[in-house]
Design a protein around this motif. Structure first.
Motif, mmCIF file in Angstrom:
data_model
loop_
_atom_site.group_PDB
_atom_site.id
_atom_site.type_symbol
_atom_site.label_atom_id
_atom_site.label_comp_id
_atom_site.label_asym_id
_atom_site.label_seq_id
_atom_site.Cartn_x
_atom_site.Cartn_y
_atom_site.Cartn_z
ATOM 1 N N TRP A 282 2.392 20.444 -48.911
ATOM 2 C CA TRP A 282 2.870 19.458 -49.882
ATOM 3 C C TRP A 282 3.174 20.105 -51.238
ATOM 4 C CZ3 TRP A 282 4.062 14.518 -48.626
ATOM 5 C CH2 TRP A 282 3.595 14.036 -47.389
ATOM 6 N N GLY A 283 3.064 21.418 -51.334
ATOM 7 C CA GLY A 283 3.347 22.097 -52.577
ATOM 8 C C GLY A 283 2.322 21.822 -53.665
ATOM 9 N N LEU A 284 1.066 21.609 -53.277
ATOM 10 C CA LEU A 284 -0.008 21.285 -54.212
ATOM 11 C C LEU A 284 -0.985 22.445 -54.325
ATOM 12 C CD1 LEU A 284 -0.724 17.642 -52.969
ATOM 13 C CD2 LEU A 284 0.562 18.292 -55.021
ATOM 14 N N PRO A 285 -1.726 22.501 -55.411
ATOM 15 C CA PRO A 285 -2.756 23.539 -55.528
ATOM 16 C C PRO A 285 -3.800 23.406 -54.418
ATOM 17 C CG PRO A 285 -2.353 22.469 -57.647
ATOM 18 C CD PRO A 285 -1.614 21.663 -56.619
ATOM 19 N N ASP A 286 -4.243 24.522 -53.896
ATOM 20 C CA ASP A 286 -5.207 24.516 -52.797
ATOM 21 C C ASP A 286 -6.599 24.181 -53.333
ATOM 22 O OD1 ASP A 286 -6.723 24.888 -50.553
ATOM 23 O OD2 ASP A 286 -5.859 26.830 -50.022
ATOM 24 N N LEU A 287 -7.116 23.018 -52.948
ATOM 25 C CA LEU A 287 -8.429 22.566 -53.411
ATOM 26 C C LEU A 287 -9.517 22.744 -52.360
ATOM 27 C CD1 LEU A 287 -7.409 19.247 -55.243
ATOM 28 C CD2 LEU A 287 -7.656 21.550 -56.200
ATOM 29 N N ARG A 288 -9.216 23.452 -51.283
ATOM 30 C CA ARG A 288 -10.211 23.638 -50.235
ATOM 31 C C ARG A 288 -11.373 24.482 -50.742
ATOM 32 N NH1 ARG A 288 -6.799 26.227 -45.511
ATOM 33 N NH2 ARG A 288 -6.038 27.378 -47.348
ATOM 34 N N PRO A 289 -12.589 23.953 -50.670
ATOM 35 C CA PRO A 289 -13.730 24.719 -51.200
ATOM 36 C C PRO A 289 -14.002 26.008 -50.434
ATOM 37 C CG PRO A 289 -14.464 22.722 -50.080
ATOM 38 C CD PRO A 289 -12.984 22.632 -50.202
ATOM 39 N N PHE A 290 -13.635 26.067 -49.139
ATOM 40 C CA PHE A 290 -13.908 27.263 -48.337
ATOM 41 C C PHE A 290 -12.630 27.987 -47.922
ATOM 42 C CE2 PHE A 290 -17.654 24.605 -47.804
ATOM 43 C CZ PHE A 290 -18.681 25.513 -47.990
ATOM 44 N N GLY A 291 -11.501 27.571 -48.435
ATOM 45 C CA GLY A 291 -10.248 28.245 -48.124
ATOM 46 C C GLY A 291 -9.990 28.338 -46.630
ATOM 47 N N ASP A 292 -9.512 29.514 -46.206
ATOM 48 C CA ASP A 292 -9.200 29.727 -44.784
ATOM 49 C C ASP A 292 -10.414 30.171 -43.974
ATOM 50 O OD1 ASP A 292 -6.481 29.125 -45.114
ATOM 51 O OD2 ASP A 292 -6.030 31.172 -45.765
ATOM 52 N N THR A 293 -11.553 30.314 -44.620
ATOM 53 C CA THR A 293 -12.732 30.821 -43.909
ATOM 54 C C THR A 293 -13.371 29.772 -43.016
ATOM 55 O OG1 THR A 293 -14.210 30.243 -45.747
ATOM 56 C CG2 THR A 293 -13.194 32.436 -45.772
ATOM 57 N N LEU A 294 -13.028 28.494 -43.213
ATOM 58 C CA LEU A 294 -13.630 27.419 -42.432
ATOM 59 C C LEU A 294 -12.544 26.750 -41.600
ATOM 60 C CD1 LEU A 294 -16.373 26.032 -41.985
ATOM 61 C CD2 LEU A 294 -15.699 24.343 -43.696
ATOM 62 N N ALA A 295 -12.466 27.123 -40.336
ATOM 63 C CA ALA A 295 -11.459 26.573 -39.427
ATOM 64 C C ALA A 295 -12.152 26.163 -38.135
ATOM 65 C CB ALA A 295 -10.368 27.602 -39.151
ATOM 66 N N PRO A 296 -12.648 24.931 -38.061
ATOM 67 C CA PRO A 296 -13.394 24.481 -36.882
ATOM 68 C C PRO A 296 -12.547 24.560 -35.609
ATOM 69 C CG PRO A 296 -13.597 22.915 -38.695
ATOM 70 C CD PRO A 296 -12.538 23.875 -39.076
ATOM 71 N N ALA A 297 -13.074 25.213 -34.596
ATOM 72 C CA ALA A 297 -12.344 25.395 -33.343
ATOM 73 C C ALA A 297 -12.244 24.089 -32.579
ATOM 74 C CB ALA A 297 -13.031 26.448 -32.492
ATOM 75 N N LYS A 298 -11.064 23.818 -32.083
ATOM 76 C CA LYS A 298 -10.844 22.603 -31.298
ATOM 77 C C LYS A 298 -11.162 22.824 -29.825
ATOM 78 C CE LYS A 298 -7.335 19.058 -30.390
ATOM 79 N NZ LYS A 298 -5.977 18.579 -30.737
ATOM 80 N N SER A 299 -10.863 24.005 -29.330
ATOM 81 C CA SER A 299 -10.978 24.264 -27.899
ATOM 82 C C SER A 299 -12.385 24.009 -27.373
ATOM 83 C CB SER A 299 -10.561 25.699 -27.585
ATOM 84 O OG SER A 299 -10.617 25.949 -26.200
ATOM 85 N N TRP A 300 -13.394 24.469 -28.114
ATOM 86 C CA TRP A 300 -14.773 24.252 -27.666
ATOM 87 C C TRP A 300 -15.522 23.249 -28.538
ATOM 88 C CZ3 TRP A 300 -12.850 29.114 -29.005
ATOM 89 C CH2 TRP A 300 -13.251 29.630 -30.223
ATOM 90 N N LEU A 301 -14.765 22.408 -29.258
ATOM 91 C CA LEU A 301 -15.333 21.281 -30.003
ATOM 92 C C LEU A 301 -16.445 21.736 -30.949
ATOM 93 C CD1 LEU A 301 -15.072 18.173 -30.278
ATOM 94 C CD2 LEU A 301 -16.903 17.964 -28.613
ATOM 95 N N SER A 302 -16.054 22.400 -32.005
ATOM 96 C CA SER A 302 -17.030 22.917 -32.954
ATOM 97 C C SER A 302 -17.810 21.780 -33.616
ATOM 98 C CB SER A 302 -16.334 23.755 -34.030
ATOM 99 O OG SER A 302 -15.585 22.917 -34.886
ATOM 100 N N PRO A 303 -19.003 22.048 -34.111
ATOM 101 C CA PRO A 303 -19.843 20.993 -34.695
ATOM 102 C C PRO A 303 -19.173 20.206 -35.810
ATOM 103 C CG PRO A 303 -21.137 22.976 -34.344
ATOM 104 C CD PRO A 303 -19.719 23.342 -34.053
ATOM 105 N N LEU A 304 -18.360 20.872 -36.642
ATOM 106 C CA LEU A 304 -17.715 20.167 -37.745
ATOM 107 C C LEU A 304 -16.747 19.103 -37.242
ATOM 108 C CD1 LEU A 304 -17.037 23.102 -40.246
ATOM 109 C CD2 LEU A 304 -18.809 21.335 -40.364
ATOM 110 N N ARG A 305 -16.046 19.390 -36.166
ATOM 111 C CA ARG A 305 -15.131 18.393 -35.579
ATOM 112 C C ARG A 305 -15.926 17.260 -34.945
ATOM 113 N NH1 ARG A 305 -9.796 20.817 -35.054
ATOM 114 N NH2 ARG A 305 -9.188 18.969 -33.841
ATOM 115 N N LEU A 306 -17.021 17.611 -34.305
ATOM 116 C CA LEU A 306 -17.856 16.599 -33.669
ATOM 117 C C LEU A 306 -18.426 15.637 -34.708
ATOM 118 C CD1 LEU A 306 -19.205 15.598 -31.042
ATOM 119 C CD2 LEU A 306 -21.099 17.132 -31.560
ATOM 120 N N LEU A 307 -18.944 16.168 -35.806
ATOM 121 C CA LEU A 307 -19.500 15.326 -36.858
ATOM 122 C C LEU A 307 -18.431 14.415 -37.460
ATOM 123 C CD1 LEU A 307 -21.831 17.864 -38.702
ATOM 124 C CD2 LEU A 307 -22.539 15.893 -37.308
#
Length: 415
Positions: A282-307
C-alpha cells in the motif's frame, strides 16, 4: 409442547404426551392428525462464517485479483483456509457425532462414507476441469506452468497418482486434506468416547511434534516437501472444532463470554493485524514490530496462525449480537446460504478461479476486467447457493409429514 433435535441439528417442537394416544387405525374415536410447525434454532453463525471463508478463498486464489488485498489474510496471520478447516470439524460433530448413539454405528458410518465419496467426486471434477481447460487454452495462447504442474500438462501417467492423492496439484490441495480428516472422524469419535480430552490431547501432541519436525508429512509426487496442508498438523484444528462443537452441545449454550479473555483476543488480533498487514503493498511505512523475522508457516499450522483463528472463533461464538446478525440480517443470511452449500460452492469457485486467472493473463488486469471477474464470479457463487437452498427447502416441504400421535377422544378406552 416438547422439543427434540432432528438429525440436521435443528430443534423442533413436538406435541406434549400428557394425553393418551393410539396407533393410527385403532378402534378409538376419530382423531385428526395435526402437523406441528417447526421452529429452527440452527446456529447460523457457523454457516455464515463458513460462507465468508468460501468467498474469500475464491478471491484469494486469484493472485492478480486486487480484491484479495481486503481479505482476512492481510489483517492477520490466519486466512480463510484455517476458518474452513476449524468449522469443518465443528460441523462434522453436528452431522455425525450424535449419529452413532442416535441412529447406530452402521447408518452413521454409511452417511460418513457417502460424504467422503461426494468429496472425492468433487476433487475429481476440479482436477479434470483444470487439466482439460489448461490443455485447451494453451492451443490459443501461451499458458504459464504456474496454472498446472508441467508433469500434469503432458501425458496421462499422472492420472493414477492424482486419483490416489499421491500427487496434489497447487490450488487443488485443500479438498484432499478435508477428505482425510473426515475419513478419520471415527478415530476422533472413539477417542472422545473414551475420554472427552483424550482426542484433543493426542491430536495436540501430534501437532506439536510436526511443528518441531515439519518433515513429518504425507508424500507428494509433485513436491518433495509433501502435502502443502500437512494433515498431521492440520488435524489438530479439525479436532479443536470437533471438541468445541461437542462441548457446546453438552452445555446447551454458547461459550461463556469472559471479559478478560475477550480483551486478550482483541489484543492478539491487533498485533496479528499490524504484523501481517502488507504495508509495502500500500506504499505505507512498515510498522511491523518484528519485520520479516516473524512469518508463521501455513503448511504445518504454526502456533501463531492457530491462535489467530481460535481468537476469531471465540469472539464470534461467544457473541449474542453475532448470532442475531447471522440469523436476521440480509448479509448474514446470504453468507449462511453459501456456507450450507460448501461443497458445491467450493468446487465451482475453484474452477472459476482458474478461468479468472486465465482471463487476466490473456487479456490483462485492467479495472474493467477486475470488476467483471469479481462481480460475475461472486454473483455465480451466491446465486448457486441460493438456488441450492431453495431446492432443499422445496424438497423438505414435499416430503410427507409424519402425523402426530392422535389423541384419543375423552372417555375412549385404551386397548
Amino acid at each position: 409442547m416438547q422439543a427434540h433435535t432432528d438429525k440436521a441439528g435443528t430443534v423442533q417442537a413436538t406435541p406434549a404426551t400428557g394425553a393418551p394416544a393410539q396407533e393410527p387405525g385403532g378402534a378409538a374415536a376419530p382423531t385428526v392428525p395435526v402437523a406441528t410447525p417447526t421452529r429452527s434454532r440452527r446456529d447460523h453463525r457457523i454457516d455464515a462464517l463458513r460462507g465468508a471463508a468460501l468467498l474469500m478463498m475464491f478471491i484469494d486464489h486469484i493472485p492478480q485479483n486486487l480484491l484479495n488485498r481486503f481479505t482476512m489474510r492481510n489483517v492477520g496471520f490466519a486466512d480463510a483456509a484455517e476458518v474452513f478447516v476449524l468449522l469443518a470439524g465443528y460441523a462434522s460433530w453436528l452431522a455425525y457425532g450424535r449419529g452413532f448413539t442416535k441412529y447406530g454405528v452402521l447408518p452413521t458410518l454409511q452417511r460418513l462414507f457417502k460424504r467422503c465419496v461426494q468429496l472425492y467426486i468433487g476433487q475429481t471434477i476440479m482436477v479434470m476441469a483444470y487439466v482439460f481447460t489448461v490443455r485447451g487454452w494453451r492451443h490459443f495462447t501461451p499458458v504459464s506452468v504456474d496454472y498446472l504442474e508441467p508433469e500434469l500438462a503432458h501425458g496421462l501417467g499422472w492420472v493414477w497418482r492424482v486419483m490416489m492423492f499421491d500427487a496434489l496439484p497447487s490450488n487443488l490441495n485443500i479438498m484432499p486434506l478435508y477428505l482425510v480428516l473426515l475419513g478419520g472422524f471415527p478415530i476422533f469419535y472413539l477417542l472422545m468416547r473414551i475420554h472427552r480430552s483424550l482426542a484433543l490431547l493426542l491430536s495436540g501432541a501430534l501437532w506439536m511434534l510436526v511443528n518441531m519436525d515439519p518433515g513429518l508429512n504425507f508424500p507428494n509426487w509433485l513436491d518433495p516437501d509433501g502435502w502443502y496442508f500437512n494433515p498431521l498438523a492440520w488435524q489438530f484444528l479439525f479436532a479443536l472444532g470437533l471438541t468445541a462443537s461437542a462441548q457446546t452441545q453438552q452445555r446447551g449454550r454458547d461459550f461463556k463470554r469472559v471479559p478478560a479473555l475477550v480483551a486478550l483476543c482483541w489484543v492478539y488480533l491487533l498485533f496479528s493485524a499490524i504484523q501481517a498487514f502488507p504495508w509495502a503493498l500500500w506504499g505505507l511505512p512498515d510498522l511491523r514490530p518484528f519485520g520479516d523475522t516473524l512469518a508463521p508457516a501455513k503448511s504445518w499450522l504454526s502456533p501463531l496462525r492457530l491462535l489467530d483463528v481460535m481468537a476469531i472463533f471465540y469472539l464470534v461464538q461467544s457473541s449474542e449480537p453475532a448470532r442475531r446478525w447471522a440469523a436476521e440480517s440480509w448479509v448474514g443470511q446470504e453468507l449462511a446460504r453459501v456456507g450450507r452449500s460448501s461443497l458445491e460452492v467450493f468446487v465451482v469457485g475453484t474452477i472459476l478461479d482458474l478461468y479468472a486467472r486465465l482471463i487476466f493473463s490473456t487479456f490483462g488486469e485492467g479495472w474493467a476486467l477486475q470488476v467483471a471477474v469479481n462481480v460475475v464470479g461472486l454473483a455465480i457463487l451466491i446465486s448457486l447457493a441460493s438456488w441450492l437452498d431453495r431446492r432443499r427447502t422445496r424438497a423438505r416441504a414435499g416430503r410427507p409429514v409424519a402425523p402426530a400421535a392422535p389423541v384419543a377422544a375423552p372417555g375412549a378406552t385404551q386397548g
